[in-house]
Design a protein around this motif. Structure first.
Motif, PDB file in Angstrom:
ATOM      1  N   LEU B 111      -1.373  -0.146   1.884  1.00  0.00           N
ATOM      2  CA  LEU B 111      -1.785  -0.494   0.525  1.00  0.00           C
ATOM      3  C   LEU B 111      -3.305  -0.590   0.407  1.00  0.00           C
ATOM      4  N   GLU B 115      -5.615   1.604  -2.002  1.00  0.00           N
ATOM      5  CA  GLU B 115      -6.473   1.005  -3.033  1.00  0.00           C
ATOM      6  C   GLU B 115      -7.850   1.653  -3.046  1.00  0.00           C
ATOM      7  N   GLU B 145       7.537   5.714  -4.026  1.00  0.00           N
ATOM      8  CA  GLU B 145       6.863   4.453  -4.344  1.00  0.00           C
ATOM      9  C   GLU B 145       5.384   4.485  -3.991  1.00  0.00           C
ATOM     10  N   GLU B 183      -2.671   2.740 -10.263  1.00  0.00           N
ATOM     11  CA  GLU B 183      -2.958   1.465  -9.603  1.00  0.00           C
ATOM     12  C   GLU B 183      -1.699   0.929  -8.935  1.00  0.00           C
ATOM     13  N   LEU B 184      -1.871   0.191  -7.861  1.00  0.00           N
ATOM     14  CA  LEU B 184      -0.720  -0.412  -7.200  1.00  0.00           C
ATOM     15  C   LEU B 184      -0.329  -1.711  -7.890  1.00  0.00           C
ATOM     16  N   TRP B 185      -1.347  -2.492  -8.226  1.00  0.00           N
ATOM     17  CA  TRP B 185      -1.081  -3.778  -8.876  1.00  0.00           C
ATOM     18  C   TRP B 185      -2.281  -4.109  -9.737  1.00  0.00           C
ATOM     19  N   THR B 186      -2.060  -4.910 -10.766  1.00  0.00           N
ATOM     20  CA  THR B 186      -3.151  -5.247 -11.676  1.00  0.00           C
ATOM     21  C   THR B 186      -3.528  -6.710 -11.487  1.00  0.00           C
ATOM     22  N   ALA B 263      -0.389 -10.733  -4.108  1.00  0.00           N
ATOM     23  CA  ALA B 263      -0.107  -9.620  -5.023  1.00  0.00           C
ATOM     24  C   ALA B 263       0.312  -8.379  -4.246  1.00  0.00           C
ATOM     25  N   ARG B 264      -0.370  -8.132  -3.111  1.00  0.00           N
ATOM     26  CA  ARG B 264      -0.005  -6.957  -2.306  1.00  0.00           C
ATOM     27  C   ARG B 264       1.401  -7.112  -1.735  1.00  0.00           C
ATOM     28  N   TRP B 267       4.126  -6.603  -4.262  1.00  0.00           N
ATOM     29  CA  TRP B 267       4.422  -5.176  -4.460  1.00  0.00           C
ATOM     30  C   TRP B 267       5.359  -4.676  -3.359  1.00  0.00           C
ATOM     31  N   ALA B 270       8.948  -6.147  -3.481  1.00  0.00           N
ATOM     32  CA  ALA B 270       9.762  -5.642  -4.575  1.00  0.00           C
ATOM     33  C   ALA B 270      10.355  -4.286  -4.228  1.00  0.00           C
ATOM     34  N   ARG B 271       9.809  -3.618  -3.235  1.00  0.00           N
ATOM     35  CA  ARG B 271      10.257  -2.255  -2.948  1.00  0.00           C
ATOM     36  C   ARG B 271      10.916  -2.074  -1.597  1.00  0.00           C
TER      37      ARG B 271
END
Lengths: 75, 708
Positions: B111, B115, B145, B183-186, B263-264, B267, B270-271
């Motif tokens: 990740l 980024e 993903e 983006e991977l996450w905001t 946050a990472r 992500w 969740a997957r």
């Protein structure tokens, strides 16, 4: 709620809070030890003051007093 | 900008223990160059990638790391290599090696690389191990993903490497195929404000105006910079920006580190749902072994047994090979002496050149044995356990748990032991271990101790063997205790470093991969010959010049060969140096002849014995058992008739040999490992001061107490 180092061998718990100095906190969190993560205390090395954890399919060792900075809920 | 002729660079990244080295060897066909990362002493491997479409590409290995955020210099090296801060250093592609059985933790690094907006190919390694534990990785879902190619491989067996090379070639050809497009996450608004503020302070050449890269680097800075980090070349304005944003976040009750890391992982979680069917069964063997190998009594006993084995191998195992090398060099010397007309040039070839080559070749057997051993310990997963076993003892002394193995190897020889400090990740730990290693009693001190102990306790006296043994053991203890005390002091003064928490991964035990271990051994051996060998050769030649010049003019025909050799030694530069040193050495109880011996011993400590043979006119072909030499020493006097080699002087001389850094090979290796003369010079200085002081204390103290 208790601390990670007070788990019995084989005991499982969920992380509530990661405390301690910043380097320790950051390192543990980057290993994926975050609030909500499941951990298991695998083994205690009493002589060396080290505990071994299982988390996210890996085994990690940390010093027992460092493990004392993590609050957990027993499962 | 033309990129068509430039060789592309591909960086290999990954967590420790994921088989990165094995994959590197597979991808480069086993041919690698070893160099250093720019500006630091961390070893770097480079190799040519043989891509199916014949694109020229170079593969650069990066230090194994769990995360790009950095606190130590060594972690910064991994970050700098992968991210390529300067515009010219940016890799064209990053291959992230991932352990298929520990996906979520490994994806954390993936990740971070994503980024940065760099083209990525994920090598999903050890899929066989993952399958055996009932974990079938869903490759298409993972690709979907992550938005980059994912290739399952088994590096140990070479499975999947062709597909990996094809994927690498495809992405090099069309970088969009390996670049995640969204983006991977905001970040939450508060964090977004921190990122924006820090982004302003970043040097423009780090990101070249690329917004996504800029924000990723701002995150890196927020997570890495700290008032007591070891990072270098960080602009003060960036440090200030990070410090003020972190202070503000703390005041607001926020923790930036946690927000970003959580946050990472959110992500990832969740997957990726880890579905190991029978978790316990997976590590059954490792768990059984650990119950024994980490046992407070049995585990220690096994470790000590292992170390005894290493010790034996270094001493006894290397001996026949060293003998063979010495025989070979002897044969070569004899041939050279026959073939060359007698005189100075023949002397130079035989003593200077061949002797100098021999001076470093004799280290090779021990280097090979030690690195074979280290490679097996590392590759099997046992080295991580050594750190656990030794942590408490070594930590008390300020040393890394892994420093035990190099320290112990120092009893055989400091040269391979210094190379073995590479088993530690941190430069500070390596340096500290290196600086005190030469105080361990190496085997080259034994002949000197043998000679001097026999002078203190003459053979044939009642109880001599016992008292001699006791003295020798005392010298070993003395050297070891001094080394540990020096580590304690240096680790708290000159070679300080932030205490790092001991969070170590215990990888499962695996059978060592023979090709990987053997390649490391050959690489280390050839590196040693190429780099340290040159310096040792040059120093040997310099020592030869010191001892052979200016030439002694034979005094008529009456002079015997041994007398001429003694005169040569006395009149040489080394002899002059010995005389010049006499005022400094006299308070230790040494005369100029001992001074010549000390100067000569710099080539190698054991040379002291043969130098003594020369200056006392017995001839160079002596060892510590030669009765003639012992008698000469016993009879040697000062000009005023006082006996020279009193027991007190011998003890003082032994203490000097225990502590003085009389080994140019050691200094040459430290120079090679630290890439600077600063540390070898410091080592020479502190050890010489220590040796002089301790000998002074022994000799003068002994005299005050009434010993002659």
């Amino acid at each position: 709620m208790t601390t990670l180092d007070s788990l019995s061998v084989g005991g499982e718990a969920t992380i509530v809070d990661v405390g301690g100095a910043r380097p320790l906190q950051r390192r543990l969190m980057e290993f994926g030890i975050l609030p909500g993560t499941r951990v298991r205390l695998v083994r205690r090395h009493a002589l060396q003051g080290i505990v071994e954890l299982e988390v996210r399919d890996s085994h990690l060792t940390l010093r027992a007093h460092e493990a004392g900075r993590l609050s957990v809920d027993r499962v | 900008m033309s990129t068509t002729t430039r060789a592309r660079t591909v960086v290999l990244a990954g967590n420790p223990n994921v088989g990165k080295t094995t994959l590197f060897n597979r991808l480069t066909g086993g041919r690698a160059r070893v160099g250093n990362y720019p500006g630091v002493t961390v070893e770097r491997h480079l190799g040519r990638l043989s891509l199916p479409d014949l694109t020229a590409a170079e593969l650069i290995d990066s230090p194994g790391t769990y995360s790009l955020s950095a606190r130590t210099l060594d972690e910064q090296v991994a970050f700098a290599t992968i991210s390529g801060l300067a515009p010219g250093d940016r890799p064209d592609l990053v291959v992230v090696v991932v352990d298929a059985a520990r996906l979520s933790r490994n994806l954390y690094l993936v990740l971070q690389v994503l980024e940065l907006g760099l083209p990525v190919v994920v090598a999903l390694n050890m899929v066989d191990e993952a399958r055996r534990s009932g974990l079938e990785p869903d490759v298409p879902a993972l690709e979907r993903e992550l938005g980059v190619p994912v290739v399952p491989v088994v590096a140990r067996k070479g499975e999947g490497t062709d597909a990996l090379l094809r994927a690498v070639a495809a992405v090099l050809h069309d970088p969009a195929r390996g670049t995640r497009d969204r983006e991977l996450w905001t970040p939450e608004p508060a964090l977004a404000a921190d990122v924006a503020a820090v982004a302003e302070a970043l040097p423009a050449e780090w990101h070249g105006g690329d917004e996504r890269r800029r924000d990723a680097l701002a995150l890196w800075a927020l997570l890495s910079l700290d008032p007591d980090d070891e990072l270098i070349e960080i602009p003060p304005v960036l440090r200030d920006a990070v410090e003020s944003r972190r202070a503000r976040a703390t005041a607001d009750g926020r923790t930036i580190d946690r927000e970003v890391i959580a946050a990472r992982y959110a992500w990832i979680d969740a997957r990726v749902t880890e579905t190991v069917r029978d978790r316990r069964r997976v590590r059954r063997w490792t768990d059984r072994l650990d119950r024994f190998l980490l046992h407070p009594v049995l585990g220690f006993a096994f470790f000590l047994l292992l170390m005894t084995g290493l010790f034996q191998a270094l001493f006894a195992g290397a001996d026949p090979v060293i003998g063979r090398i010495e025989d070979g060099l002897g044969w070569l010397s004899a041939r050279a002496a026959d073939a060359l007309p007698g005189g100075l040039f023949a002397d130079f070839v035989v003593d200077g050149l061949i002797g100098g080559v021999g001076a470093f070749l004799v280290f090779l057997p021990q280097i090979v044995i030690l690195f074979l051993f280290l490679g097996l310990l590392e590759d099997s997963g046992y080295m991580a356990r050594v750190a656990v076993l030794m942590d408490r003892i070594m930590k008390a002394l300020g040393l890394h748990g892994r420093a035990f193995v190099p320290m112990l190897s120092g009893f055989a020889c400091a040269v391979p032991a210094i190379l073995a400090t590479r088993n530690m990740e941190r430069q500070r730990d390596r340096l500290l271990t290196m600086m005190v290693l030469p105080l361990m009693t190496c085997s080259a001190r034994l002949p000197v101790y043998g000679l001097l102990i026999a002078a203190i306790v003459p053979i044939g006296e009642p109880g001599a063997p016992f008292r001699q043994g006791l003295l020798l053991a005392g010298m070993y203890v003395f050297g070891t205790v001094t080394a540990l005390v020096c580590a304690f002091v240096l680790g708290r003064t000159l070679i300080r470093g932030p205490r790092i928490p001991l969070v170590l991964e215990m990888p499962p035990y695996r059978l060592p991969h023979a090709p990987t271990v053997l390649r490391t051994v050959t690489e280390q051996a050839s590196e040693f010959v190429k780099k340290a060998g040159t310096v040792i050769l040059l120093c040997s030649i310099a020592m030869w010049v010191l001892l052979e010049f200016p030439r002694h003019e034979p005094e008529g025909t009456g002079e015997t060969e041994t007398a001429a050799a003694a005169a040569q030694a006395s009149e040489s530069y080394a002899g002059q140096l010995g005389r010049a040193l006499e005022p400094v050495l006299e308070p230790l109880g040494f005369d100029w002849r001992i001074g010549v011996g000390i100067v000569g011993a710099f080539a190698a400590r054991e040379v002291f014995v043969s130098t003594m043979g020369v200056v006392y006119g017995v001839g160079a072909d002596v060892d510590e058992e030669t009765p003639a030499l012992r008698e000469r020493l016993a009879a040697a006097t000062w000009p005023d008739g006082r006996l020279l080699f009193t027991p007190l002087v011998c003890l003082s001389l032994m203490v000097f040999f225990a502590l003085a850094c009389q080994c140019m090979s050691t200094l040459a290796v430290v120079r090679r490992e630290t890439r600077t003369w600063r540390w070898p010079v410091f080592m020479l200085a502190y050890m010489t001061v220590l040796a002089w002081g301790a000998s002074f204390a022994v000799f003068q103290g002994g005299r005050l107490l009434g010993f002659a």
